[in-house]
Write a protein that holds these residues in place. Structure first.
Motif, PDB file in Angstrom:
ATOM      1  N   PHE A 207      53.384 -88.787 -32.551  1.00 51.52           N
ATOM      2  CA  PHE A 207      52.274 -87.864 -32.797  1.00 51.52           C
ATOM      3  C   PHE A 207      52.175 -87.519 -34.288  1.00 51.52           C
TER       4      PHE A 207
ATOM      5  N   PHE B 193      50.591 -79.928 -27.006  1.00 49.21           N
ATOM      6  CA  PHE B 193      49.654 -80.463 -27.991  1.00 49.21           C
ATOM      7  C   PHE B 193      48.257 -80.014 -27.588  1.00 49.21           C
TER       8      PHE B 193
ATOM      9  N   ASN C   5      47.440 -81.754 -32.043  1.00 50.51           N
ATOM     10  CA  ASN C   5      48.236 -80.869 -32.897  1.00 50.51           C
ATOM     11  C   ASN C   5      49.302 -80.164 -32.063  1.00 50.51           C
ATOM     12  N   LYS C   6      50.540 -80.234 -32.513  1.00 52.14           N
ATOM     13  CA  LYS C   6      51.670 -79.718 -31.746  1.00 52.14           C
ATOM     14  C   LYS C   6      51.900 -78.233 -32.003  1.00 52.14           C
TER      15      LYS C   6
END
Length: 482
Positions: free
Chosen positions: A181, A220, A225-226
């Motif tokens: 990611f 996420f 986006n984590k």
């Protein structure tokens, strides 16, 4: 020494890799496969099935979790056209072992038992030190599940990062590589993350057998986006293959099956059934930033390898409860060290009372092993009426599909036929506006007597209207409990 050691049925290659479970080679795209009936318009797309398929014959024990990941793909197109292919996911370990011409990476279950398991770990470490193999790029098998998220098809297993697999315009499969990611994660993810059908966010867990914290939760957003990690304190590293989500919480099981590497010194398996431990479920808000808001509730005598759905509702007193639908397996260690004959996997309802911290468990379907399946994924996290599961009899083969009405308790069965066994059913809704049960069920089915395979499409509402695709000699290994 090991050759003279009798293996239990669950790790004996003579049982685990015979008949329908025998390894199969890759199959390039086959266009124009035979179609009997008409392919429904709403299922046009690509059906994918992931599972273990060892590239090399095992040199010792083999568990069905140990095979190299292979994805089978059926492309369903307009004008009643279909194609088929199957490809290995090109993991780091598969590429390294292919180059060496032999298996060198340790398999997670079948090979890491007792003293010989310790010896294999030592040999693996030595080979890594001298540069014979490179384990820094991953040791996972990518052999359990596939998840589509943020424009990527991810092949999953909890021993590594996911692998991105691309479907070509011609229906073939191509491995892109490991997915971190964009550098946001370094640790593995469990095999069954959950995609929120409303927000598109992906929720997942990561467990670590060696180091604390043994468990982490993160998510996420739909753009990839984590969030920050939420470290969850566990006394021992626990086998957590699956979890559940409601619209506002994640439900995390802390089972009696734990990892205890010290048992290998005693010539035992490192996967241990801790009979002194009481299973508990953690209820954690989806947007938690630390573990302080988790509520643990004991759920005695419960080992659920898979959790099918969960939701929140009020009881008769107006108090909030969480309902969890899962399959409770007994004995808990039966899929690791049992004979495969004494397994019971009963569809159950667990009610977690948030006000009192108490729980209840009720068997919904008794006398039938139900494992491997799903609800309508558009309803995930909400109260659902129907669930579709594989009838895992005789274990671990799947002789049919059961549609369970969670409101009335009615069970509708579709049996594949004499000596025919399939995989877990996949439900595809007819469209977003239809009733919950309006859609289609799909699965591979293997005719062991005539050595032929079919791809079956059924109307979920009536279990009728079969469409058999590539009714030919292709062999496809169908397993239950991934």
């Amino acid at each position: 020494m090991e050759k003279n050691k009798k293996l239990n049925r669950m790790v004996d290659p003579a049982f685990q890799l015979e008949g329908n479970y025998a390894p199969v080679p890759e199959c390039p795209v086959q266009h124009g496969v035979e179609v009997m009936g008409t392919i429904p318009r709403s299922v046009q797309g690509v059906y994918l099935r992931n599972g273990g398929n060892p590239l090399f014959p095992p040199i010792s024990g083999h568990h069905f979790f140990d095979g190299d990941g292979m994805i089978h793909a059926v492309t369903l197109a307009a004008k009643n056209r279909a194609s088929y292919c199957c490809r290995f996911t090109r993991t780091n370990r598969l590429l390294r072992e292919s180059a060496l011409g032999k298996p060198v990476f340790p398999k997670p279950i079948g090979k890491l038992n007792g003293h010989t398991g310790l010896a294999r770990l030592a040999l693996f470490g030595a080979r890594s030190l001298i540069g014979m193999i490179d384990s820094t790029q991953g040791i996972g098998l990518a052999n359990v599940a596939v998840v589509y998220f943020n424009g990527r098809l991810l092949a999953m297993s909890e021993d590594d990062l996911p692998y991105v697999v691309h479907i070509t315009p011609y229906g073939d499969l191509h491995t892109i590589g490991r997915c971190d990611f964009n550098g946001q994660i370094k640790d593995s993810m469990i095999a069954h993350p959950k995609v929120d059908p409303i927000t598109g966010d992906l929720y997942t867990l990561s467990y670590n057998v060696l180091f604390k914290p043994h468990l982490k939760f993160f998510k996420f957003d739909k753009w990839g986006n984590k969030s920050r990690d939420v470290a969850i304190s566990l006394q021992h590293p626990t086998m957590i293959h699956d979890f559940a989500t409601t619209q506002s919480h994640v439900i995390i099981p802390d089972h009696q099956m734990i990892f205890k590497l010290s048992e290998m010194i005693r010539d035992r398996s490192p996967v241990v059934y801790d009979q002194n431990k009481i299973t508990r479920f953690g209820v954690l808000p989806k947007h938690a930033t630390d573990e302080s808001t988790i509520q643990w509730i004991d759920v005695p005598d419960c080992f659920c390898y898979h959790m099918w759905n969960a939701w929140e509702e009020d009881d008769e007193h107006g108090d909030k409860i969480v309902v969890v639908i899962n399959s409770c397996m007994t004995p808990p260690d039966s899929i690791f060290s049992g004979d495969g004959k004494s397994i019971k996997s009963e569809l159950s309802e667990i009610r977690l009372k948030l006000k009192t911290g108490e729980s209840t468990r009720r068997v919904l379907v008794s006398g039938m092993n139900l494992e491997g399946g799903q609800v309508n994924k558009q309803e995930l996290g909400k109260k659902t009426q129907y669930i579709y599961l594989a009838i895992a009899e005789p274990w671990p083969k799947c002789s049919g599909i059961a549609k369970v009405d969670l409101v009335t308790g009615n069970v509708t069965k579709y049996l594949y036929g004499d000596q025919k066994y399939g995989g877990e059913p996949c439900f595809v809704p007819k469209n977003m506006e239809e009733e919950e049960e309006e859609g289609f069920l799909m699965s591979f089915v293997r005719d062991e007597k005539n050595e032929k395979s079919e791809f079956v499409i059924l109307k979920a509402s009536r279990h009728t209207g079969s469409f058999y695709i590539f009714n030919g000699s292709h062999q496809e290994a169908s397993t239950c409990g991934g």
